[in-house]
Every structure is written in C-alpha cells, then in structure tokens.
Design a protein around this motif. Sequence first.
Motif, PDB file in Angstrom:
ATOM      1  N   ASN A 266       1.041  -1.069   0.185  1.00  0.00           N
ATOM      2  CA  ASN A 266      -0.663   0.322   0.167  1.00  0.00           C
ATOM      3  C   ASN A 266       0.983   1.058  -0.143  1.00  0.00           C
ATOM      4  O   ASN A 266       0.482   2.319  -0.884  1.00  0.00           O
ATOM      5  CB  ASN A 266      -0.858  -0.287   1.211  1.00  0.00           C
ATOM      6  CG  ASN A 266      -2.221  -1.354   0.847  1.00  0.00           C
ATOM      7  OD1 ASN A 266      -2.070  -1.326   0.189  1.00  0.00           O
ATOM      8  ND2 ASN A 266      -2.828  -1.675   2.273  1.00  0.00           N
ATOM      9  N   GLN A 267       2.004   1.073   0.590  1.00  0.00           N
ATOM     10  CA  GLN A 267       2.915   2.492   0.318  1.00  0.00           C
ATOM     11  C   GLN A 267       4.018   2.387  -0.657  1.00  0.00           C
ATOM     12  O   GLN A 267       3.945   3.386  -1.117  1.00  0.00           O
ATOM     13  CB  GLN A 267       4.061   2.399   1.915  1.00  0.00           C
ATOM     14  CG  GLN A 267       3.200   1.940   3.277  1.00  0.00           C
ATOM     15  CD  GLN A 267       4.409   1.984   4.540  1.00  0.00           C
ATOM     16  OE1 GLN A 267       5.051   0.910   4.538  1.00  0.00           O
ATOM     17  NE2 GLN A 267       4.651   3.413   4.557  1.00  0.00           N
ATOM     18  N   LYS A 268       3.560   1.423  -1.521  1.00  0.00           N
ATOM     19  CA  LYS A 268       3.920   1.588  -3.065  1.00  0.00           C
ATOM     20  C   LYS A 268       5.449   1.573  -2.818  1.00  0.00           C
ATOM     21  O   LYS A 268       6.565   2.288  -4.214  1.00  0.00           O
ATOM     22  CB  LYS A 268       3.401   2.754  -3.795  1.00  0.00           C
ATOM     23  CG  LYS A 268       2.046   2.910  -3.775  1.00  0.00           C
ATOM     24  CD  LYS A 268       1.378   2.170  -4.537  1.00  0.00           C
ATOM     25  CE  LYS A 268       0.093   2.662  -4.858  1.00  0.00           C
ATOM     26  NZ  LYS A 268      -0.963   2.238  -5.630  1.00  0.00           N
ATOM     27  N   PHE A 269       5.703   0.734  -1.789  1.00  0.00           N
ATOM     28  CA  PHE A 269       7.647  -0.090  -2.074  1.00  0.00           C
ATOM     29  C   PHE A 269       7.433  -1.314  -2.623  1.00  0.00           C
ATOM     30  O   PHE A 269       8.662  -1.377  -3.253  1.00  0.00           O
ATOM     31  CB  PHE A 269       8.358   0.177  -0.357  1.00  0.00           C
ATOM     32  CG  PHE A 269       7.984   0.958   0.567  1.00  0.00           C
ATOM     33  CD1 PHE A 269       7.999   2.425  -0.028  1.00  0.00           C
ATOM     34  CD2 PHE A 269       7.287   1.649   1.575  1.00  0.00           C
ATOM     35  CE1 PHE A 269       7.939   3.832   0.449  1.00  0.00           C
ATOM     36  CE2 PHE A 269       7.619   2.514   2.399  1.00  0.00           C
ATOM     37  CZ  PHE A 269       7.592   3.752   1.815  1.00  0.00           C
ATOM     38  N   LEU A 270       6.250  -2.146  -2.656  1.00  0.00           N
ATOM     39  CA  LEU A 270       6.919  -3.061  -2.918  1.00  0.00           C
ATOM     40  C   LEU A 270       5.571  -3.845  -4.037  1.00  0.00           C
ATOM     41  O   LEU A 270       5.359  -3.238  -4.194  1.00  0.00           O
ATOM     42  CB  LEU A 270       6.641  -4.781  -1.299  1.00  0.00           C
ATOM     43  CG  LEU A 270       7.144  -5.573  -2.061  1.00  0.00           C
ATOM     44  CD1 LEU A 270       8.347  -5.956  -2.059  1.00  0.00           C
ATOM     45  CD2 LEU A 270       6.455  -6.625  -0.389  1.00  0.00           C
ATOM     46  N   ILE A 271       6.263  -4.737  -4.957  1.00  0.00           N
ATOM     47  CA  ILE A 271       5.489  -5.699  -5.678  1.00  0.00           C
ATOM     48  C   ILE A 271       4.137  -6.241  -5.535  1.00  0.00           C
ATOM     49  O   ILE A 271       4.479  -6.495  -4.464  1.00  0.00           O
ATOM     50  CB  ILE A 271       6.169  -6.418  -7.041  1.00  0.00           C
ATOM     51  CG1 ILE A 271       5.180  -5.973  -7.999  1.00  0.00           C
ATOM     52  CG2 ILE A 271       6.257  -7.882  -6.678  1.00  0.00           C
ATOM     53  CD1 ILE A 271       5.951  -6.606  -9.594  1.00  0.00           C
ATOM     54  N   GLU A 272       2.677  -5.939  -5.819  1.00  0.00           N
ATOM     55  CA  GLU A 272       1.891  -6.735  -5.186  1.00  0.00           C
ATOM     56  C   GLU A 272       2.466  -8.604  -5.165  1.00  0.00           C
ATOM     57  O   GLU A 272       3.219  -8.532  -5.384  1.00  0.00           O
ATOM     58  CB  GLU A 272       0.391  -6.074  -6.118  1.00  0.00           C
ATOM     59  CG  GLU A 272      -0.285  -7.549  -5.467  1.00  0.00           C
ATOM     60  CD  GLU A 272      -1.361  -6.660  -4.678  1.00  0.00           C
ATOM     61  OE1 GLU A 272      -1.509  -7.412  -4.183  1.00  0.00           O
ATOM     62  OE2 GLU A 272      -1.566  -5.490  -4.953  1.00  0.00           O
ATOM     63  N   SER A 273       1.691  -8.719  -4.076  1.00  0.00           N
ATOM     64  CA  SER A 273       2.184 -10.178  -3.125  1.00  0.00           C
ATOM     65  C   SER A 273       0.996 -10.453  -2.672  1.00  0.00           C
ATOM     66  O   SER A 273       1.174 -10.319  -1.612  1.00  0.00           O
ATOM     67  CB  SER A 273       3.582  -9.823  -2.618  1.00  0.00           C
ATOM     68  OG  SER A 273       4.383  -9.398  -2.877  1.00  0.00           O
ATOM     69  N   GLU A 274       1.314 -11.900  -3.095  1.00  0.00           N
ATOM     70  CA  GLU A 274      -0.310 -12.356  -2.799  1.00  0.00           C
ATOM     71  C   GLU A 274      -0.381 -13.837  -2.571  1.00  0.00           C
ATOM     72  O   GLU A 274       0.322 -14.386  -3.491  1.00  0.00           O
ATOM     73  CB  GLU A 274      -2.065 -12.144  -3.412  1.00  0.00           C
ATOM     74  CG  GLU A 274      -1.671 -10.632  -2.734  1.00  0.00           C
ATOM     75  CD  GLU A 274      -3.149 -10.609  -1.815  1.00  0.00           C
ATOM     76  OE1 GLU A 274      -3.452 -11.715  -1.165  1.00  0.00           O
ATOM     77  OE2 GLU A 274      -2.893  -9.500  -1.576  1.00  0.00           O
TER      78      GLU A 274
ATOM     79  N   ASP B 128      13.904   4.002   1.781  1.00  0.00           N
ATOM     80  CA  ASP B 128      12.105   3.795   2.284  1.00  0.00           C
ATOM     81  C   ASP B 128      11.966   2.987   2.761  1.00  0.00           C
ATOM     82  O   ASP B 128      11.542   2.791   4.036  1.00  0.00           O
ATOM     83  CB  ASP B 128      11.147   5.315   1.604  1.00  0.00           C
ATOM     84  CG  ASP B 128      11.574   5.944   1.364  1.00  0.00           C
ATOM     85  OD1 ASP B 128      12.965   6.678   2.385  1.00  0.00           O
ATOM     86  OD2 ASP B 128      11.192   7.235   0.139  1.00  0.00           O
ATOM     87  N   LEU B 129      12.083   1.975   1.468  1.00  0.00           N
ATOM     88  CA  LEU B 129      11.919   0.246   2.149  1.00  0.00           C
ATOM     89  C   LEU B 129      12.388   0.303   3.526  1.00  0.00           C
ATOM     90  O   LEU B 129      12.013  -0.934   4.077  1.00  0.00           O
ATOM     91  CB  LEU B 129      11.993  -0.293   1.040  1.00  0.00           C
ATOM     92  CG  LEU B 129      11.835  -2.473   0.909  1.00  0.00           C
ATOM     93  CD1 LEU B 129      10.484  -2.459   1.348  1.00  0.00           C
ATOM     94  CD2 LEU B 129      12.192  -2.872  -0.595  1.00  0.00           C
ATOM     95  N   GLU B 130      13.571   0.262   3.634  1.00  0.00           N
ATOM     96  CA  GLU B 130      14.389  -0.424   5.014  1.00  0.00           C
ATOM     97  C   GLU B 130      14.646  -0.069   5.359  1.00  0.00           C
ATOM     98  O   GLU B 130      13.892  -0.700   6.884  1.00  0.00           O
ATOM     99  CB  GLU B 130      16.168   0.048   4.159  1.00  0.00           C
ATOM    100  CG  GLU B 130      17.065  -1.193   5.476  1.00  0.00           C
ATOM    101  CD  GLU B 130      17.074  -2.009   5.659  1.00  0.00           C
ATOM    102  OE1 GLU B 130      17.642  -2.109   6.244  1.00  0.00           O
ATOM    103  OE2 GLU B 130      16.694  -2.873   3.646  1.00  0.00           O
ATOM    104  N   MET B 131      14.135   1.545   5.859  1.00  0.00           N
ATOM    105  CA  MET B 131      13.238   2.235   7.023  1.00  0.00           C
ATOM    106  C   MET B 131      12.102   1.152   7.064  1.00  0.00           C
ATOM    107  O   MET B 131      11.656   1.495   8.576  1.00  0.00           O
ATOM    108  CB  MET B 131      13.060   3.819   7.203  1.00  0.00           C
ATOM    109  CG  MET B 131      14.972   4.072   6.551  1.00  0.00           C
ATOM    110  SD  MET B 131      14.460   6.064   6.662  1.00  0.00           S
ATOM    111  CE  MET B 131      14.388   6.005   4.646  1.00  0.00           C
ATOM    112  N   ALA B 132      10.981   1.219   6.542  1.00  0.00           N
ATOM    113  CA  ALA B 132       9.920   0.932   7.109  1.00  0.00           C
ATOM    114  C   ALA B 132       9.720  -0.421   8.018  1.00  0.00           C
ATOM    115  O   ALA B 132       9.031  -0.834   8.575  1.00  0.00           O
ATOM    116  CB  ALA B 132       8.896   1.021   5.223  1.00  0.00           C
ATOM    117  N   LEU B 133      10.710  -0.953   6.695  1.00  0.00           N
ATOM    118  CA  LEU B 133      11.262  -3.196   7.025  1.00  0.00           C
ATOM    119  C   LEU B 133      11.600  -3.045   8.762  1.00  0.00           C
ATOM    120  O   LEU B 133      11.135  -3.726  10.052  1.00  0.00           O
ATOM    121  CB  LEU B 133      11.830  -3.516   6.302  1.00  0.00           C
ATOM    122  CG  LEU B 133      10.995  -4.107   5.266  1.00  0.00           C
ATOM    123  CD1 LEU B 133      12.731  -4.393   4.178  1.00  0.00           C
ATOM    124  CD2 LEU B 133      10.283  -5.097   5.361  1.00  0.00           C
TER     125      LEU B 133
END
Length: 472
Positions: free
Chosen positions: A56-64, A105-110
């Motif tokens: 949702n934060q547009k950091f990661l590709i859609e994954s289901e 940004d992704l590293e900080m969110a993780l």
Amino acid sequence: MRQVPLAEITPHSSSYGDPNGRVFWWMEELYRGIMPDRVGFYSHLFDSGVIRQLVNQKFLIESEPVDLSLQGFGLIVKHPRLSFVSYPFEWCAPMLKEAALLVLDLEMALFEHGLGLQDCHPWNVLFEATKPLFVDFGSIVTANGNNLWESNGEFFRYFVYPLLAMASGQTRIARWLLHDYTCGISEVEADFLTRRRGSQVKERTRKVLRSFGKRYPGRLHFALRKGLRLLDRVFSGRAPRLHESRIVYLRRLRTMVESIVIPRVPTGWSNYYDSDFPQFHPSGDWQQKHSSVHKVITNLKPRTLIDIGANRGWHSLMAAHFGVNTIAADIDEECISQLFYDARERDLPVQPLVLDFTSPSPGLGISNNMLPSATQRLKSEMALALALVHHMVFKSNLTFDQITQGLSDFTTKYLLVEFIPKEDRYVKEWWTPAKSWYSLDEFQRSLRRHYSSVTLLESYPEPRVLLLCEKQ
C-alpha cells in the motif's frame, strides 16, 4: 489446493541464487515458490499485515499467497506481470536516484518491524512507468541482531558511487560500469571518476551535504553536522549499532542521496521540440504528423508501444495519454531525463530509457539469458520510429535492411515509421551518390520482408510520409 505440474513451469532466468525461493512462469502468470523452511516466516508477514502495508505504501510489488502447490516449495506467492522490464544501465540518472530513495524508504519501513533487506542492488527494482517498485519479495529477512545494515556496502557500490560519478559528469562511464551486475562501482573507481586521488569520495560526499545546507540556511545545520560525523563512520566501516542510530543513519543517507544534483548537459537535441509541444488532444496547434500518429494509435489501440528515437517524447506522452503503456527510448540522456520528469508530473504510463537503436542492450549472464536483451524485454505491440531512418542511413551508415530488421525486433504486430525523402531540406544536405539507393520504393521493399501490409499516410512537412506496417 491445485497442484502445478513441474513440467509446465518455466523458471525465471534471473531467479537462481535466492535461498528463500524461486520465481517461475506458469500459464503466462508470474509466481514465487517459497522454500519449505521459510514458509512460517513469510506466512507471518502476510498474516500480520506487514506485506499489505508495504504494498500500500508503493514500496513493494503486489504479492499475494495463492491456493497452489508445487513440488519442492511450501508456499506459492503470485506477483503481477509488469508491462516492461528495464535495467539500471538503461535508466537516466533521475531514475537511478528514485530507485535509491525507494530502497532506503523500504529499509526504514522494514526495520520498524525488525526486518531488513538481504539484497539492495538495483536489479531488485523495476519501474512501472516512472514509479520504482522493489520486486524481490524473498530479499526480506529478519534484521541482524547487532543492528548493522548489512547491505550498506552494496548500496554504495550500486547507487551512491554511480550517482556521484554522474554528478561529476561521468554518466556514460557510470552507466557502462553498471553492466557489471556482480560488482557495481567500487570506491576506488568512484574516486577516479570524480577526478579525486586516493579515498576521496568521502570528501565529495561531505561537500554534497554542505551544499545542501547552503541551500537551506539556518534550518538543517545541526542535523547536517551530525550527518557529517556519521559519514565518517560509514567510510571507516563503523555503522551505527543502536536501533535509533540505524534509523538516523538511514535518514542521513537518504538526505545525502536526495541532495545529489545531476547537472543538466544540454545537447543539440534536448531543445529540439521546445517550439513543437502542443497539448495531447486534437487541436488547431496540431500538424498533419500529430493527427496521423494520433489516428493510428486511437484506431488500433495497442496495449504497449515503444517510441524509438523519442527525443523529448511528445508522441510517447500522447500515446500514454490515451492509455497505452509506453517505452520512450533515446540515446540522449538529457532528453530522457526531462521526459522522466514530464511523465512523472503528468502521471502518465511512460517509461523513458537511455537506449541506442544501433546497439540495444544485449543479453547478459550465462548463455546471455540471465538478463535478457532489450529486444526481448521491450518488444511491444507497436513500434514508432519517427524522424529516425534518415539519421540511421546518413549518420550511422546503416542499410534499409539493417534498419527494418532492427525495428521488426522491437514489435510483435505494428510499426509506424517515417520516411524523409532526399527532397527534404535536411536530407539534401547529407545526400551523396553513394546513397543512391535511398528512396521510398527501396524502403518499402525492405519493409515488406517483415510486414504483410504497408500503408502510406500523410506526415509533416511535405514531402515526408508515414508508413503503417502490420505483421501477419
């Protein structure tokens, strides 16, 4: 749960070294198989909402997760198929910078969830138009207990050093060094490219931070002083160890990357269309060429299009305005950088790439297939080649057969190509008896070797013409 027959899958050519899983194609869809010993970890990320938050934060590709099973894997995850795959050596400098900021940004969110990335190189980032997405789902792991950022050195080799080299005017060399997907650019190479001696990249980076402070006097000086002290730790190999320090370090690094300025280098082509950039809906400002291209695109409605020799990209932006996923390719770095900003500002599905039609990116890796060639990755339903052919003949010394074969390699169905005859004032200056074969009739003969239908359309100015070609 449906069982996927092992014989029906096609392993992804770039997915071979991840200890956590493998990516594969099945029935033209993209999936990731998770190793049995990692199912618990990734299932928890789904169940806890971490993956959904990152998507949702547009950091990661859609994954289901999906209700499929495959021998050798304990969990199957489905990813969307992106329109195009491009690589860092085809990105303009602003795109590499955007990819670097995404990784931080992704590293900080993780890290807020006690997680991190085991790999942060740019081949784990793909662009959907102008928006970068991290696609290596399997790179998400538990953060190291001592809170060091394990990927720090890798981040500098693939992002910081190339960007600093580009900021020093060495964009072409930096781009070619990025073909080395196993090493990137070392600190020593970065020193050399930035015209420094010894280990001087640190000082250059310090100057970048100081210049950032000058542009914002009195606001961030305290934070920048702390950032400079932290920078000394980075280059001496001493990364922060406390939880708060790691987040602070990543924020400082983000500030430093964000402040890297890539100088504009105007070329003979970067302002070529400044006086010919009308709105994208039909209007009185349009010339016959605009109208003809618009009519072809809106009538045929291709899903994907590659604009070869796009320059500033008016036709690319127009096609995207009508919903076509578009690649805009040109050799001119400044044109592509400006087009990236234009497409991003308008939120249009255009991915601008630095690409030479006479030497498109080859396949790399084992059997030249680990990283497929540009003609494999960027092949589209339609190709545009406007005001290109005469340059290829008179400046690059290509024959019609070489040009038509090269264009055919980039399209599955349609080609809209412009021919500028020798009566045109520009071609008149270049024409020589050695190119006596340069004629519309000969060009059509060459095109018919690849296309079952070739139709002439009006262009502008006269006597230029467009040729709409269709494969069987």
